[in-house]
Scaffold this active site. Structure first.
Site, short mmCIF file in Angstrom:
data_model
loop_
_atom_site.label_atom_id
_atom_site.label_comp_id
_atom_site.label_asym_id
_atom_site.label_seq_id
_atom_site.Cartn_x
_atom_site.Cartn_y
_atom_site.Cartn_z
N LYS A 15 0.84 -1.21 0.00
CA LYS A 15 0.00 0.00 0.00
C LYS A 15 0.87 1.25 0.00
O LYS A 15 0.61 2.21 -0.73
CB LYS A 15 -0.94 -0.02 1.22
CG LYS A 15 -2.06 -1.03 1.05
CD LYS A 15 -2.85 -1.29 2.32
CE LYS A 15 -3.84 -2.43 2.10
NZ LYS A 15 -4.55 -2.85 3.30
N GLN A 47 -4.43 -1.47 9.45
CA GLN A 47 -4.37 -2.80 8.87
C GLN A 47 -5.00 -3.83 9.81
O GLN A 47 -4.62 -3.93 10.97
CB GLN A 47 -2.90 -3.16 8.56
CG GLN A 47 -2.73 -4.48 7.83
CD GLN A 47 -3.35 -4.47 6.44
OE1 GLN A 47 -3.22 -3.52 5.68
NE2 GLN A 47 -4.06 -5.54 6.09
N ASP A 99 -11.06 3.23 4.13
CA ASP A 99 -11.39 1.82 3.96
C ASP A 99 -12.90 1.62 3.84
O ASP A 99 -13.37 0.55 3.43
CB ASP A 99 -10.90 1.01 5.18
CG ASP A 99 -9.63 0.22 4.87
OD1 ASP A 99 -9.39 -0.07 3.69
OD2 ASP A 99 -8.90 -0.09 5.83
#
Ligand code: NAP
Length: 295
Positions: free
Chosen positions: A54, A98, A121
């Site tokens: 990422k 994460q 997200d």
């Protein structure tokens, strides 16, 4: 019939090229550099490699990434404290924590701590709610990537029967919601299947679009697919294979080799849905910075 292989790598490359231009324009016109804070707790090797991928993707398109790697024994309080700090930081437009987090940390509390306007997200209940009632929001990355792949491949969803296998909050449920939306890339009649579904194949055989997110190899075999269907394989599973340097290879949830001879379209694993997930994270971060710059 041999299915058209849906090339997620190419789709991701094309979208990233557009995002690179948007980032450059944002910088030139508004002096704004989109910033993504990436938070990783602990040493899980898969999580580490996702985070590294990422951050690399951010750098490639000109997004500033703020790397926050915390030890495994970080307390929930400390992590939430960091998130509050990032919520206030004007250089940060997106916050990515994460998952999974170590067991002693409540994921829900952490997601709730993220400012919904920085929740790139799309996991915060505010964004989940907005998505479900059709308000502007950050769409969750994997489901959004799937809809994008269907649209750029001109796979009609309107009036079609879409069957989704899996009801997780990050893939199955949101992809079903997006396919059912009264919007482009939606308007499908959707059936959501899970482990309590009886006679799974009876449903999958009716699917014009079959999205498989079960996390189990070979959940879908060739006899379960309607000829000509679009099969989107979300699964990422490691299968031991000594002929590979790492000792394993990645497979999806679909028996790709057999299903490709029945389906009309199919995503490979790797190289299908996966590359789109990170790209949609970049997309959301650029969208967040653009909205901020307009304020
Ligand atoms: P998850 O949380 O484990 O959910 C799996 C879902 O599939 C559950 O709802 C489960 O039903 C259902 N299921 C499992 N086996 C089934 C079966 N035999 N028949 C019908 N339903 C079944 O998984 P997830 O987080 O959604 O992820 C799914 C897969 O996608 C994983 O392989 C994951 O690694 C992958 N993934 C890939 C990406 C990407 O970017 N490519 C992103 C996210 C996830 P119950 O609810 O009844 O248990």
């Amino acid at each position: 019939m041999t299915a058209t292989i849906i090339d997620g790598k190419l789709a991701a490359k094309n979208l990233r090229a557009q995002l690179t231009e948007s980032v450059a324009k944002l910088k030139a016109d508004k002096g704004v550099v989109p910033g993504l804070a990436v938070v990783l707790v602990g040493e899980d090797p898969a999580s580490k490699s996702y985070v590294t991928a990422k951050e690399k993707a951010c750098a490639e398109i000109g997004i500033y990434s703020d790397d926050n790697r915390l030890p495994e024994d970080t307390s929930e309080e400390e992590l939430i404290g960091l998130i509050h700090k990032l919520n206030q930081d004007s250089q940060i437009h997106g916050i990515l924590v994460q998952l999974p987090l170590p067991r002693h940390i409540d994921e829900n509390k952490v997601i709730m701590a993220i400012d919904p306007d920085k929740d790139v997200d799309g996991f915060h209940p505010v964004n989940v709610g907005r998505m479900n009632i059709g308000q502007p929001c950050f769409l969750p990355c994997t489901p959004h990537g799937i809809i994008h792949l269907l649209m750029i491949n001109n796979i009609e969803t309107k009036g079609k029967h879409a069957v989704v296998i899996g009801r997780s909050n990050i893939v199955g449920k949101p992809v079903a919601a997006l396919l059912a939306r009264k919007a482009e890339g939606g308007n499908a009649t959707v059936t959501l299947c899970h482990t309590a579904t009886k006679n799974l194949a009876d449903f999958t055989r009716q699917a014009d679009i079959l999205v498989v997110a079960s996390g189990r190899p070979n959940t879908v075999t060739a006899d379960m697919v309607k000829p000509g269907a679009a099969v989107i394989d979300v699964g990422v599973n490691r299968v031991e294979d000594s002929s590979y340097e790492k000792g394993y290879r990645l497979v999806g949830d679909v028996d790709f080799e057999a299903v490709k001879d029945v389906a009309g379209w199919i995503t490979p694993v790797p190289g299908g849905v996966g590359p789109m997930t990170i790209t949609m994270l970049l997309y959301n971060t650029v969208q967040s910075a653009t909205m901020k710059a307009q304020c």
